[in-house]
Design a protein around this motif. Structure first.
Motif, PDB file in Angstrom:
ATOM      1  N   ARG A 156      30.696  67.357  50.566  1.00  0.00           N
ATOM      2  CA  ARG A 156      29.606  67.994  51.297  1.00  0.00           C
ATOM      3  C   ARG A 156      29.493  69.485  50.979  1.00  0.00           C
ATOM      4  O   ARG A 156      30.420  70.106  50.477  1.00  0.00           O
ATOM      5  CB  ARG A 156      29.804  67.837  52.802  1.00  0.00           C
ATOM      6  CG  ARG A 156      30.989  68.631  53.337  1.00  0.00           C
ATOM      7  CD  ARG A 156      30.999  68.667  54.843  1.00  0.00           C
ATOM      8  NE  ARG A 156      29.871  69.449  55.363  1.00  0.00           N
ATOM      9  CZ  ARG A 156      29.693  69.706  56.646  1.00  0.00           C
ATOM     10  NH1 ARG A 156      30.537  69.234  57.544  1.00  0.00           N
ATOM     11  NH2 ARG A 156      28.665  70.426  57.052  1.00  0.00           N
ATOM     12  N   CYS A 162      37.091  62.818  52.003  1.00  0.00           N
ATOM     13  CA  CYS A 162      36.716  63.363  50.694  1.00  0.00           C
ATOM     14  C   CYS A 162      37.314  62.524  49.583  1.00  0.00           C
ATOM     15  O   CYS A 162      36.652  62.209  48.594  1.00  0.00           O
ATOM     16  CB  CYS A 162      37.195  64.804  50.575  1.00  0.00           C
ATOM     17  SG  CYS A 162      37.067  65.463  48.910  1.00  0.00           S
ATOM     18  N   ARG A 163      38.563  62.135  49.764  1.00  0.00           N
ATOM     19  CA  ARG A 163      39.225  61.375  48.696  1.00  0.00           C
ATOM     20  C   ARG A 163      38.641  59.975  48.547  1.00  0.00           C
ATOM     21  O   ARG A 163      38.833  59.315  47.525  1.00  0.00           O
ATOM     22  CB  ARG A 163      40.732  61.307  48.953  1.00  0.00           C
ATOM     23  CG  ARG A 163      41.365  62.672  48.700  1.00  0.00           C
ATOM     24  CD  ARG A 163      42.822  62.727  49.059  1.00  0.00           C
ATOM     25  NE  ARG A 163      43.268  64.125  49.104  1.00  0.00           N
ATOM     26  CZ  ARG A 163      44.519  64.503  48.943  1.00  0.00           C
ATOM     27  NH1 ARG A 163      45.454  63.611  48.709  1.00  0.00           N
ATOM     28  NH2 ARG A 163      44.837  65.767  49.008  1.00  0.00           N
ATOM     29  N   GLN A 216      30.273  78.312  52.769  1.00  0.00           N
ATOM     30  CA  GLN A 216      31.728  78.402  52.910  1.00  0.00           C
ATOM     31  C   GLN A 216      32.362  78.574  51.532  1.00  0.00           C
ATOM     32  O   GLN A 216      33.175  77.769  51.092  1.00  0.00           O
ATOM     33  CB  GLN A 216      32.282  77.140  53.588  1.00  0.00           C
ATOM     34  CG  GLN A 216      31.797  76.915  55.004  1.00  0.00           C
ATOM     35  CD  GLN A 216      32.464  77.842  55.988  1.00  0.00           C
ATOM     36  OE1 GLN A 216      33.508  78.412  55.713  1.00  0.00           O
ATOM     37  NE2 GLN A 216      31.844  78.014  57.147  1.00  0.00           N
ATOM     38  N   ILE A 217      31.936  79.634  50.868  1.00  0.00           N
ATOM     39  CA  ILE A 217      32.496  79.963  49.554  1.00  0.00           C
ATOM     40  C   ILE A 217      33.886  80.561  49.754  1.00  0.00           C
ATOM     41  O   ILE A 217      34.128  81.243  50.738  1.00  0.00           O
ATOM     42  CB  ILE A 217      31.570  80.996  48.857  1.00  0.00           C
ATOM     43  CG1 ILE A 217      30.243  80.345  48.476  1.00  0.00           C
ATOM     44  CG2 ILE A 217      32.230  81.628  47.654  1.00  0.00           C
ATOM     45  CD1 ILE A 217      30.371  79.331  47.388  1.00  0.00           C
ATOM     46  N   PHE A 258      27.790  73.217  52.989  1.00  0.00           N
ATOM     47  CA  PHE A 258      27.678  73.729  54.350  1.00  0.00           C
ATOM     48  C   PHE A 258      26.407  74.546  54.527  1.00  0.00           C
ATOM     49  O   PHE A 258      25.988  75.265  53.625  1.00  0.00           O
ATOM     50  CB  PHE A 258      28.896  74.590  54.687  1.00  0.00           C
ATOM     51  CG  PHE A 258      30.176  73.824  54.692  1.00  0.00           C
ATOM     52  CD1 PHE A 258      30.651  73.262  55.862  1.00  0.00           C
ATOM     53  CD2 PHE A 258      30.883  73.625  53.514  1.00  0.00           C
ATOM     54  CE1 PHE A 258      31.825  72.527  55.867  1.00  0.00           C
ATOM     55  CE2 PHE A 258      32.055  72.889  53.508  1.00  0.00           C
ATOM     56  CZ  PHE A 258      32.526  72.341  54.684  1.00  0.00           C
ATOM     57  N   PRO A 314      39.014  65.008  57.375  1.00  0.00           N
ATOM     58  CA  PRO A 314      38.086  65.389  56.303  1.00  0.00           C
ATOM     59  C   PRO A 314      38.655  65.167  54.904  1.00  0.00           C
ATOM     60  O   PRO A 314      37.956  64.679  54.019  1.00  0.00           O
ATOM     61  CB  PRO A 314      37.849  66.878  56.566  1.00  0.00           C
ATOM     62  CG  PRO A 314      38.078  67.058  58.009  1.00  0.00           C
ATOM     63  CD  PRO A 314      39.139  66.076  58.389  1.00  0.00           C
ATOM     64  N   HIS A 315      39.933  65.536  54.693  1.00  0.00           N
ATOM     65  CA  HIS A 315      40.448  65.429  53.324  1.00  0.00           C
ATOM     66  C   HIS A 315      40.604  63.973  52.906  1.00  0.00           C
ATOM     67  O   HIS A 315      40.459  63.633  51.739  1.00  0.00           O
ATOM     68  CB  HIS A 315      41.755  66.205  53.158  1.00  0.00           C
ATOM     69  CG  HIS A 315      42.953  65.600  53.823  1.00  0.00           C
ATOM     70  ND1 HIS A 315      43.325  65.918  55.105  1.00  0.00           N
ATOM     71  CD2 HIS A 315      43.848  64.696  53.383  1.00  0.00           C
ATOM     72  CE1 HIS A 315      44.408  65.235  55.413  1.00  0.00           C
ATOM     73  NE2 HIS A 315      44.754  64.489  54.398  1.00  0.00           N
ATOM     74  N   ALA A 331      34.262  67.179  42.997  1.00  0.00           N
ATOM     75  CA  ALA A 331      35.085  66.183  43.686  1.00  0.00           C
ATOM     76  C   ALA A 331      34.677  64.765  43.293  1.00  0.00           C
ATOM     77  O   ALA A 331      35.260  63.802  43.785  1.00  0.00           O
ATOM     78  CB  ALA A 331      34.989  66.374  45.197  1.00  0.00           C
ATOM     79  N   VAL A 361      34.764  66.395  60.147  1.00  0.00           N
ATOM     80  CA  VAL A 361      35.061  67.684  60.773  1.00  0.00           C
ATOM     81  C   VAL A 361      35.162  67.509  62.290  1.00  0.00           C
ATOM     82  O   VAL A 361      35.998  68.113  62.943  1.00  0.00           O
ATOM     83  CB  VAL A 361      33.980  68.724  60.415  1.00  0.00           C
ATOM     84  CG1 VAL A 361      34.186  70.019  61.186  1.00  0.00           C
ATOM     85  CG2 VAL A 361      34.004  69.010  58.917  1.00  0.00           C
ATOM     86  N   GLY A 418      41.178  66.729  45.295  1.00  0.00           N
ATOM     87  CA  GLY A 418      41.381  65.336  45.676  1.00  0.00           C
ATOM     88  C   GLY A 418      41.457  64.392  44.476  1.00  0.00           C
ATOM     89  O   GLY A 418      41.864  63.243  44.616  1.00  0.00           O
ATOM     90  N   ARG A 472      30.884  72.794  43.322  1.00  0.00           N
ATOM     91  CA  ARG A 472      32.212  72.554  43.872  1.00  0.00           C
ATOM     92  C   ARG A 472      32.292  71.163  44.490  1.00  0.00           C
ATOM     93  O   ARG A 472      33.272  70.439  44.306  1.00  0.00           O
ATOM     94  CB  ARG A 472      32.492  73.628  44.935  1.00  0.00           C
ATOM     95  CG  ARG A 472      33.910  73.761  45.361  1.00  0.00           C
ATOM     96  CD  ARG A 472      34.065  74.930  46.313  1.00  0.00           C
ATOM     97  NE  ARG A 472      33.399  74.669  47.590  1.00  0.00           N
ATOM     98  CZ  ARG A 472      33.388  75.532  48.610  1.00  0.00           C
ATOM     99  NH1 ARG A 472      33.967  76.712  48.491  1.00  0.00           N
ATOM    100  NH2 ARG A 472      32.776  75.227  49.737  1.00  0.00           N
ATOM    101  N   ALA A 473      31.226  70.783  45.226  1.00  0.00           N
ATOM    102  CA  ALA A 473      31.205  69.451  45.839  1.00  0.00           C
ATOM    103  C   ALA A 473      31.106  68.374  44.762  1.00  0.00           C
ATOM    104  O   ALA A 473      31.759  67.333  44.842  1.00  0.00           O
ATOM    105  CB  ALA A 473      30.047  69.341  46.819  1.00  0.00           C
ATOM    106  N   GLY A 501      37.527  72.022  44.028  1.00  0.00           N
ATOM    107  CA  GLY A 501      36.813  70.759  44.194  1.00  0.00           C
ATOM    108  C   GLY A 501      37.511  69.585  43.523  1.00  0.00           C
ATOM    109  O   GLY A 501      37.301  68.434  43.898  1.00  0.00           O
TER     110      GLY A 501
END
Lengths: 361, 263, 295
Positions: free
Chosen positions: B90, B84-85, B96-97, B92, B80-81, B176, B60, B113, B172-173, B110
């Motif tokens: 992560r 993530c991949r 951050q829904i 927050f 960030p993306h 991924a 971020v 990616g 959600r995390a 999620g």
């Protein structure tokens, strides 16, 4: 995904298809076939702009540029002797490339700056169309654009062109809806909900916005090409700021959170304009004032203050409220109150909260 | 298990990681390794730089200086993306829904990616895209089940109570499929029973092979689940050790815990 | 190219640039206070010019007509804020953009309905033969344009630094929240900013009307270029004035020096500059970060 085939979700598509098929034969509407063709063409541009506004959350004040690029590319290339079906993809490619090149720097900007940049882009393309007289005909117009002819069939009547255009419009509605309900559509809504969370989950936020921008530009170009072979005459002022603003009016009026909104908006704006002109001619006694401009201005302001989600979600909520009790309060309001909580919401269901994200703050 | 962890190279490693905001050094030359298969907690007083550290790790914020290695890759300066991949997800501190979606749709994001359907295949509803969407839905549901939210799958995410929104972010995390999960104060705002449930979930996540790095204020939770604890103070690393060692270290007690019985 | 031609283009450019500067100041005033880019800013200039021309045709003396027009457009600005901007509340930026675009479209439509589509002209403020400056012609009206702009800029600067209302506006521009804690009515300040923008735009429209004709659609171009000027100046008041003058001169020089047949590209020059600035130097050529507090 699984709910997509649910009968109730097919209802709007069936109705639209039926309406499209019979509309040009209905008494009273028959004489408006020419306008109905224009509605179909502009609906394609408006759907593209709607995806950009409702899902990427950005307004473009230069969409007439993409429409114009498609139209003039089709006009110029097909006049040079190439088949219109060859000219059309050339236009798509050209417009898509331009949109791709400008999209990244544009999306580095935010809010007002971004809107102004799209406006600037529109003015530049408009000026080029007007000034490149040897190619575009400039103020003298580009005339004698050949009509579309496929396998010996000439689309030279309003009725045949009507069905051609609306076949394209329906295809765009369907593919647009598919996109909204897909992984990419979900990613766009996620960006709207929380950009930082979306990117932390692997969503390439800039890349996704760029793709929507390019897609909506390409749709504009497609519509422009259809217009070129329908009108057979292109004049620069058709593609100026006024059209860009009219397109925004269409999206705002119908609402950008479903693909039907822009279609309804295109129909209302296109069909009401001549009626309003006629009325103002009668009121002002022949001088032909521009009352439609006043109405557009009022629509833009009042819709934003009182019905920011547009007519389609507003009407849908009204319909649902009548169908399903208890009534959710404030469905029409600007806050992202999930419409119709009493109705089942599928995995990627049809009922959603406001994707235009007009939450306070 | 400890022996294996020591022998393996660290999953995440920072060297001289520094982030400056104007004149404020929020993270100062932090060298930190996180071993695979552990739950590693970062504690420290407010303003110690914990959340900034997370923002650096997840891309971020770009670091001012220093490097971050994740697995075999340098990830400092990546977006960030992209990070993530590579397998880092992560949550927050300030939730951050995606309030504009259902609970299930949140978790499906999620899977972004881990899936690949593009605009074109989506627009044409190609069989591959449909199958992928169906699979994403199934996997997402199983993660919702994992955190106990499956019954709320079709509810608007914004309608969940606070504690369940925390669980939703966790699901959600996890969707991924990260190898490293960063949790920013997962227990904040949770009630007693919810905290026990969280501790249980964290243990299960570790045993499924996912490494967890968490920032947490709740000392009870940290001491009960963490294998390793790092203490940050004024952006600098003050101490690292096992929970017992941390509690015994006089510097830590003075800097953070304040009084011995605070632990 | 003769040197006196260059001087002539510079005079043209400073003239039109002064108008851009006035409109840019309106953009800056509204943006600094409310965070909104008012897309109807150009229409304020149009309304000013049209109202003044209308009153003059009704045989009002020019100074009175001008003053009334400025006050009327300031009232229009205040009404815009009270009527639609405030009710929209803390709406998203896209919503606010569309509202001000709606206002601009509405003003244009009303102008056509009220005064018709044909251009009108104001007489020059004072008659007299053109002056000669380095071989170039300088009309008395050119002096009026530059003089009025200078007076407005100085007056505005005194207003912001010396008067209570001006200081309150600067305080809100710097930190709305803190200003409210200090007892400043931030909402009234927003109304005042729109009124000020209306007045500034109207002055620009009125002083340009004798040299360029006034018509219902004149605001579009003026507004866009005023915005370019404001961006060039990094959304600060001083920068906006400089930005307007620079833009005007560059535009006229490009048009004047371009090979014949390319003069029609003049309108695109501003937007090429705009896109270039936005893409590569969004902080303005003075290097200021765009944001609030630009008064």
């Amino acid at each position: 995904m699984s709910k997509l085939a649910h009968p109730s979700s097919l209802l709007p598509y069936g109705s639209l298809l039926l309406l499209v098929l019979v509309a040009p034969h209905l008494p009273g509407i028959r004489s408006f076939r020419h306008e109905l063709v224009l509605v179909g063409i502009l609906a394609i541009v408006a759907i593209g702009l709607g995806l950009l506004m409702g899902y990427a959350g950005q307004v473009s004040l230069g969409h007439a540029a993409f429409y114009g690029l498609g139209a003039y590319t089709s006009g110029v290339v097909s006049k040079a002797g190439l088949h219109p079906l060859v000219a059309l993809p050339i236009g798509l490619l050209l417009t898509g490339t331009l949109a791709y090149v400008v999209a990244r720097p544009i999306f580095r900007l935010h809010g007002h700056y971004l809107a102004m940049a799209t406006l600037g882009l529109g003015v530049i393309v408009f000026t080029l169309i007007r000034q490149l007289e040897p190619i575009t005909g400039g103020q003298h117009s580009l005339i004698d654009i050949p009509r579309l002819e496929v396998a010996g069939f000439r689309f030279d009547t309003d009725l045949s062109y009507y069905y051609l255009v609306w076949a394209c419009t329906c295809a765009v509605v369907l593919t647009g809806r598919n996109l909204i309900d897909s992984r990419s559509g979900l990613a766009l809504r996620a960006i709207h909900g929380s950009e930082v969370a979306a990117e932390s989950l692997g969503v390439d936020t800039t890349g996704t916005k760029v793709k929507v921008f390019v897609l909506s530009a390409v749709l504009g170009s497609l519509a422009g090409s259809l217009y070129a072979h329908f009108s057979t005459v292109l004049t620069p002022h058709t593609f100026g700021l006024e059209l860009s603003i009219q397109l925004v009016v269409m999206v705002v009026l119908g609402g950008s959170e479903s693909v039907f909104g822009p279609v309804l908006g295109a129909a209302l704006v296109t069909l009401l304009t001549p009626i309003m002109r006629e009325m103002s001619r009668q009121i002002t006694g022949g001088s032909g004032g521009q009352v439609e401009i006043v109405v557009f201005g009022l629509i833009l302001m009042l819709m934003m203050v009182f019905l920011p989600r547009g007519l389609v979600p507003g009407l849908a909520a009204l319909f649902r409220r009548r169908a399903a009790a208890p009534a959710p309060i404030g469905t029409l309001g600007p806050a992202p109150v999930p419409a119709g909580q009493a109705v089942e919401t599928g995995a990627l269901g049809a009922v959603r909260a406001d994707p235009t994200g007009r939450e306070p703050g | 298990m400890a022996a294996v962890a020591v022998a393996a190279p660290p999953l995440l490693e920072t060297r001289g990681l520094t982030r400056v905001f104007g004149g404020l050094v929020a993270v100062s030359a932090v060298d930190q390794a996180v071993r695979a298969g552990t739950i590693h907690a970062i504690i420290g007083p407010n303003g110690a730089g914990k959340t900034t550290l997370f923002n650096l790790l997840s891309g971020v914020l770009p670091p001012t200086r220093g490097e971050i290695r994740f697995g075999d890759a340098r990830i400092d300066g990546r977006l960030p993306h992209q990070i993530c991949r590579l397998g880092l997800a992560r949550t927050f501190q300030n939730l951050q829904i995606f309030a504009n979606m259902t609970v299930l749709e949140n978790v499906i994001v999620g899977r972004h990616g881990r899936s690949s359907a593009g605009f074109l295949s989506a627009m044409l509803r190609l069989p591959a895209a449909r199958a992928e969407a169906q699979a994403a839905c199934t996997v997402a549901l199983s993660w919702l089940d994992f955190v106990g939210l499956a019954p709320r799958a079709d509810d608007p995410a914004g309608s969940l109570p606070y504690g369940q929104q925390r669980l939703l972010e966790l699901a959600r995390a996890l969707a991924a499929e990260p190898t490293l999960l960063l949790l920013d104060e997962p227990a904040a705002g949770l009630l007693g029973r919810e905290k026990d449930n969280l501790a249980d979930l964290l243990a299960r996540i570790r045993s499924s092979g996912v490494t967890v790095l968490l920032v947490e204020h709740d000392m009870g939770l940290v001491m009960s689940v963490a294998d390793r604890v790092t203490v940050l103070n004024y952006g600098k690393k003050l101490f690292e050790g096992s929970p017992d060692e941390v509690q015994a270290d006089p510097d830590v007690v003075v800097a953070y815990l304040g009084a011995p019985e605070g632990a | 190219m003769e040197p006196q031609h260059l001087v002539q283009f510079a005079i043209f450019g400073l003239n039109i640039g002064a108008i851009y500067a006035l409109i840019a100041l309106g953009f800056v005033a509204v943006f600094s206070i409310t965070g909104i880019i008012n897309f109807a800013q150009g229409e304020f200039a149009m309304l000013g010019a049209m109202i003044a021309a209308w009153l003059v045709r009704a045989e009002w003396p020019l100074p009175v007509a001008g003053l009334v027009a400025v006050l009327a457009v300031a009232a229009v600005g205040a009404l815009l804020e009270l009527g639609v901007i405030r009710p929209a509340g803390s709406a998203s930026i896209v919503t606010l953009i569309i509202i001000t675009i709606g206002a601009s479209v509405l003003f244009k439509g009303l102008a056509v309905m009220a005064w018709g589509p044909d251009p009108v002209r104001l007489p020059p403020f004072t008659a007299g033969p053109p002056l000669r400056v380095l071989g170039a012609r300088l009309l008395p009206q050119d002096l009026w344009v530059l003089g009025t702009t200078a007076v407005v800029v100085v007056g505005l600067s005194l207003f912001f630094r010396r008067t209570l209302q001006g200081k309150a506006m600067r305080a809100v521009a710097m930190n709305r929240y803190a200003a409210r804690l200090m007892g400043i009515d931030a909402r009234r300040t927003s109304t005042a900013a729109f009124a000020l923008a209306g007045g500034l735009g109207a002055i620009g429209g009125i002083v340009i009307a004798p040299s360029a004709s006034a018509y219902w659609d004149m605001g579009t171009g003026l507004g866009l270029k005023g915005f370019v000027a404001a961006i060039l100046g990094g959304m600060g008041a001083g920068g906006a004035v400089l930005g307007g003058l620079v833009l005007g001169v560059v535009e006229e020089l490009c048009a004047g020096l371009a090979p014949s047949g390319f003069g029609g590209y003049k309108d695109a020059v501003a937007f090429v500059i705009l896109l270039g600035m936005l893409f590569f130097r969004p902080g303005g050529f003075l290097g200021r970060v765009p944001g609030r507090g630009g008064l």
